[in-house]
Scaffold this active site. Structure first.
Site, PDB file in Angstrom:
ATOM      1  N   HIS A 129      10.059  -2.236   3.468  1.00  0.00           N
ATOM      2  CA  HIS A 129      10.284  -2.155   2.023  1.00  0.00           C
ATOM      3  C   HIS A 129      11.560  -1.399   1.701  1.00  0.00           C
ATOM      4  O   HIS A 129      12.319  -1.788   0.823  1.00  0.00           O
ATOM      5  CB  HIS A 129       9.076  -1.482   1.348  1.00  0.00           C
ATOM      6  CG  HIS A 129       9.157  -1.528  -0.142  1.00  0.00           C
ATOM      7  ND1 HIS A 129       9.959  -0.669  -0.868  1.00  0.00           N
ATOM      8  CD2 HIS A 129       8.568  -2.343  -1.035  1.00  0.00           C
ATOM      9  CE1 HIS A 129       9.844  -0.959  -2.158  1.00  0.00           C
ATOM     10  NE2 HIS A 129       9.010  -1.974  -2.280  1.00  0.00           N
ATOM     11  N   LEU A 131       2.044  -2.467   5.262  1.00  0.00           N
ATOM     12  CA  LEU A 131       0.642  -2.202   5.569  1.00  0.00           C
ATOM     13  C   LEU A 131      -0.212  -3.441   5.395  1.00  0.00           C
ATOM     14  O   LEU A 131      -1.270  -3.560   6.006  1.00  0.00           O
ATOM     15  CB  LEU A 131       0.108  -1.088   4.661  1.00  0.00           C
ATOM     16  CG  LEU A 131       0.118   0.301   5.255  1.00  0.00           C
ATOM     17  CD1 LEU A 131      -0.911   0.396   6.376  1.00  0.00           C
ATOM     18  CD2 LEU A 131       1.464   0.730   5.758  1.00  0.00           C
ATOM     19  N   ALA A 132       0.204  -4.353   4.528  1.00  0.00           N
ATOM     20  CA  ALA A 132      -0.649  -5.491   4.195  1.00  0.00           C
ATOM     21  C   ALA A 132       0.189  -6.593   3.574  1.00  0.00           C
ATOM     22  O   ALA A 132       1.303  -6.378   3.106  1.00  0.00           O
ATOM     23  CB  ALA A 132      -1.736  -5.061   3.215  1.00  0.00           C
ATOM     24  N   GLY A 143       1.079  -8.605   0.582  1.00  0.00           N
ATOM     25  CA  GLY A 143       1.000  -8.407  -0.866  1.00  0.00           C
ATOM     26  C   GLY A 143       1.989  -9.329  -1.536  1.00  0.00           C
ATOM     27  O   GLY A 143       2.500 -10.268  -0.915  1.00  0.00           O
TER      28      GLY A 143
END
Lengths: 126, 126
Positions: A12, A73-74, A76
């Site tokens: 990110h 983390l996931a 999205g």
């Protein structure tokens, strides 16, 4: 033609310059495990380079197969919408290079298990 | 007095409701590894509950030692500034409970190694 593989560790990004240190450590570990693979970092925002630039650099250096591994983390919104659009644009720029987007690292069983081990270690160490 | 340990798996949160699934899987794995530890999820934004509420719930249920484990890729501004303030406020609300904030999961060696293994697997599987 020889396949020349490459990985983009795509995170990110954050305003804090130290934020990218774990990604740099993952890059070092990946190079130690697979020294025939080129590995670049790239970021969605705040940090350089962006994904398009990292891919263009790898292709300019001879990569013919690139896997974008999201250091998230996931899955999205970014990974379901923005990043696939960027990957598709990169495919159009580089028709001679196969480019794939993997699932976020946090979705991998081995990573989830390591996170649970770390959490247990945090509780048990004192 | 018996120490009753608890963990808060604390994530950033996202608009996509599926985003929390990996945190739920880490919670299940942690409970399987340490079944005497209470484990709650909490989020910085977009998702419920916030950190303060998760801590208050654990203390109400008898926790006397809580470790906040940040499900973040790295230490950044949130974990260096906002979250310590929230942890300090929780300590003041609950002087009978020891509350610690661990380093982000992504800073742990075992997690970095699992991420590198996953990236290598992504490259080698095809």
């Amino acid at each position: 033609m020889t396949i020349r593989r490459a990985v983009v560790l795509f995170g990110h990004g954050a305003r804090d310059p130290e934020w990218a240190n774990p990604m740099r450590r993952v890059r070092e570990r990946l190079l130690a495990k697979a020294d025939d693979v080129a590995v670049e970092l790239a970021f969605l925002e705040f940090m350089q380079p962006p994904l398009a630039e990292a891919i263009d650099t790898l292709v300019a250096n001879g990569a013919t197969r690139i896997t974008v591994v999201p250091m998230f983390l996931a899955q999205g919104g970014h990974l379901k919408h923005d990043v696939p659009d960027q990957v598709e644009a990169a495919r159009r720029r580089h028709p001679g290079c196969r480019i794939d987007q993997a699932l976020a690292v946090g979705e991998a069983d081995g990573v989830a298990d390591a996170m649970a081990d770390y959490a247990r270690h945090c509780v048990e160490r004192d």
